[in-house]
Design a protein around this motif. Structure first.
Motif, mmCIF file in Angstrom:
data_model
loop_
_atom_site.group_PDB
_atom_site.id
_atom_site.type_symbol
_atom_site.label_atom_id
_atom_site.label_comp_id
_atom_site.label_asym_id
_atom_site.label_seq_id
_atom_site.Cartn_x
_atom_site.Cartn_y
_atom_site.Cartn_z
ATOM 1 N N ASP A 65 0.804 -1.222 0.000
ATOM 2 C CA ASP A 65 0.000 0.000 0.000
ATOM 3 C C ASP A 65 0.840 1.277 0.000
ATOM 4 O O ASP A 65 0.305 2.379 -0.062
ATOM 5 N N THR A 66 2.160 1.142 0.084
ATOM 6 C CA THR A 66 3.021 2.314 0.244
ATOM 7 C C THR A 66 2.932 3.275 -0.946
ATOM 8 O O THR A 66 2.871 4.486 -0.761
ATOM 9 N N ALA A 67 2.920 2.752 -2.157
ATOM 10 C CA ALA A 67 2.840 3.616 -3.340
ATOM 11 C C ALA A 67 1.556 4.435 -3.336
ATOM 12 O O ALA A 67 1.552 5.616 -3.684
ATOM 13 N N THR A 68 0.463 3.812 -2.900
ATOM 14 C CA THR A 68 -0.824 4.513 -2.833
ATOM 15 C C THR A 68 -0.775 5.608 -1.771
ATOM 16 O O THR A 68 -1.247 6.727 -1.984
ATOM 17 N N GLY A 69 -0.177 5.287 -0.618
ATOM 18 C CA GLY A 69 -0.045 6.294 0.435
ATOM 19 C C GLY A 69 0.827 7.453 -0.010
ATOM 20 O O GLY A 69 0.532 8.609 0.280
ATOM 21 N N ALA A 97 7.502 -3.030 -3.064
ATOM 22 C CA ALA A 97 8.731 -2.242 -2.984
ATOM 23 C C ALA A 97 9.102 -1.672 -4.338
ATOM 24 O O ALA A 97 9.446 -0.493 -4.467
ATOM 25 N N MET A 98 9.033 -2.504 -5.375
ATOM 26 C CA MET A 98 9.410 -2.035 -6.706
ATOM 27 C C MET A 98 8.396 -1.043 -7.265
ATOM 28 O O MET A 98 8.769 -0.072 -7.933
ATOM 29 N N ALA A 99 7.114 -1.238 -6.950
ATOM 30 C CA ALA A 99 6.095 -0.286 -7.383
ATOM 31 C C ALA A 99 6.329 1.073 -6.730
ATOM 32 O O ALA A 99 6.192 2.126 -7.374
ATOM 33 N N PHE A 100 6.705 1.059 -5.460
ATOM 34 C CA PHE A 100 6.980 2.320 -4.767
ATOM 35 C C PHE A 100 8.227 2.993 -5.326
ATOM 36 O O PHE A 100 8.245 4.206 -5.544
ATOM 37 N N GLY A 101 9.284 2.207 -5.561
ATOM 38 C CA GLY A 101 10.495 2.776 -6.149
ATOM 39 C C GLY A 101 10.214 3.444 -7.487
ATOM 40 O O GLY A 101 10.697 4.539 -7.777
ATOM 41 N N ARG A 102 9.396 2.794 -8.315
ATOM 42 C CA ARG A 102 9.042 3.372 -9.619
ATOM 43 C C ARG A 102 8.176 4.623 -9.448
ATOM 44 O O ARG A 102 8.304 5.588 -10.206
ATOM 45 N N ALA A 122 13.466 -3.544 1.192
ATOM 46 C CA ALA A 122 12.564 -2.774 0.336
ATOM 47 C C ALA A 122 12.849 -1.277 0.382
ATOM 48 O O ALA A 122 12.604 -0.558 -0.587
ATOM 49 N N ALA A 123 13.343 -0.791 1.515
ATOM 50 C CA ALA A 123 13.641 0.633 1.628
ATOM 51 C C ALA A 123 14.792 1.034 0.707
ATOM 52 O O ALA A 123 14.860 2.173 0.246
ATOM 53 N N VAL A 124 15.705 0.095 0.434
ATOM 54 C CA VAL A 124 16.776 0.374 -0.522
ATOM 55 C C VAL A 124 16.182 0.475 -1.922
ATOM 56 O O VAL A 124 16.569 1.329 -2.718
ATOM 57 N N ASP A 125 15.200 -0.367 -2.223
ATOM 58 C CA ASP A 125 14.493 -0.276 -3.507
ATOM 59 C C ASP A 125 13.823 1.094 -3.644
ATOM 60 O O ASP A 125 13.807 1.686 -4.725
ATOM 61 N N ALA A 126 13.263 1.583 -2.557
ATOM 62 C CA ALA A 126 12.632 2.907 -2.589
ATOM 63 C C ALA A 126 13.680 3.988 -2.806
ATOM 64 O O ALA A 126 13.486 4.918 -3.592
ATOM 65 N N PHE A 127 14.811 3.866 -2.118
ATOM 66 C CA PHE A 127 15.868 4.869 -2.210
ATOM 67 C C PHE A 127 16.407 4.986 -3.631
ATOM 68 O O PHE A 127 16.606 6.096 -4.136
ATOM 69 N N VAL A 128 16.644 3.846 -4.303
ATOM 70 C CA VAL A 128 17.221 3.902 -5.655
ATOM 71 C C VAL A 128 16.222 4.446 -6.670
ATOM 72 O O VAL A 128 16.586 4.755 -7.798
ATOM 73 N N GLY A 129 14.963 4.608 -6.273
ATOM 74 C CA GLY A 129 13.982 5.226 -7.159
ATOM 75 C C GLY A 129 14.203 6.714 -7.327
ATOM 76 O O GLY A 129 13.670 7.322 -8.254
ATOM 77 N N GLY A 130 14.990 7.323 -6.461
ATOM 78 C CA GLY A 130 15.223 8.760 -6.522
ATOM 79 C C GLY A 130 15.951 9.197 -7.783
ATOM 80 O O GLY A 130 16.846 8.502 -8.258
ATOM 81 N N THR A 131 15.574 10.342 -8.315
ATOM 82 C CA THR A 131 16.260 10.870 -9.497
ATOM 83 C C THR A 131 17.667 11.323 -9.141
ATOM 84 O O THR A 131 18.585 11.230 -9.952
#
Length: 203
Positions: A65-69, A97-102, A122-131
């Motif tokens: 649910d993180t991406a939705t939040g 995790a990957m959906a949130f990173g994207r 998963a938090a690393v997956d989120a972090f690497v999503g940053g531009t």
């Protein structure tokens, strides 16, 4: 007192994963500007967002649910452009995790780790999503294995330009106790932005 603190935190912090709360047959009522549910039950696998100016602070566990939040918090804070991860985890390479990173990448957000940040899985997956991905000295990045190595490698390639991060996590990460990375490993795996010039950022 703990119950009241949890209810108040619902008003201040955007929480993803509310479906994890015990469902109540009664309709929530609004009191003093926030929703009160009869018997809220805090869960360990929730993501919390705290917006402040142009920054959204994240802590907790990344879930489906993180991406939705994140989308809801962004909509309420249109000036926000930076995501700072504090203490966060979750299953590496999971669909959530990957959906949130994207989602972080599509939103054009930069990501940052403070000197007291501790992220894994998963938090690393989120972090690497940053531009733009920066970190301060003292931050901890720990990797864990993904259940779907191929999907995780494809994700890492999209986010960092190579599969090194996912390959490293699969080879050296652990499932139960994520493995902290050295500064050299963080830089070599493309976890921080290549054009920052230095792995460590001052702010």
């Amino acid at each position: 007192m703990k119950r009241r603190a949890f209810i108040i935190s619902m008003a201040v912090v955007g929480v993803a994963g509310c479906s994890k709360l015990r469902k109540s047959p009664s309709v929530p009522v609004v009191r003093e500007g926030f929703i009160v549910k009869p018997a809220p039950v805090a869960q360990n696998n929730m993501t919390s967002f705290l917006p402040e100016g142009d920054t959204i602070y994240l802590s907790g566990s990344i879930n489906e649910d993180t991406a939705t939040g994140f989308a809801a918090v962004r909509e309420a804070n249109p000036k926000a452009t930076r995501l700072v991860l504090l203490e966060a985890d979750g299953p590496a390479g999971s669909a959530g995790a990957m959906a949130f990173g994207r989602a972080v990448r599509e939103a054009g957000f930069s990501t940052h780790l403070r000197n007291d940040s501790v992220i894994s899985g998963a938090a690393v997956d989120a972090f690497v999503g940053g531009t733009q991905r920066t970190m301060e000295e003292g931050a901890v990045i720990a990797v864990s294995r993904s259940e779907d190595a191929d999907a995780h490698k494809a994700f890492a390639t999209d986010m960092t330009g190579g599969e090194g991060y996912a390959r490293f996590a699969q080879q050296f990460g652990r499932r139960k106790r994520p493995r902290p990375m050295t500064i050299a490993e963080i830089g070599a795996m493309g976890i921080v932005s290549a054009n920052v010039g230095n792995v460590l950022a001052t702010n």
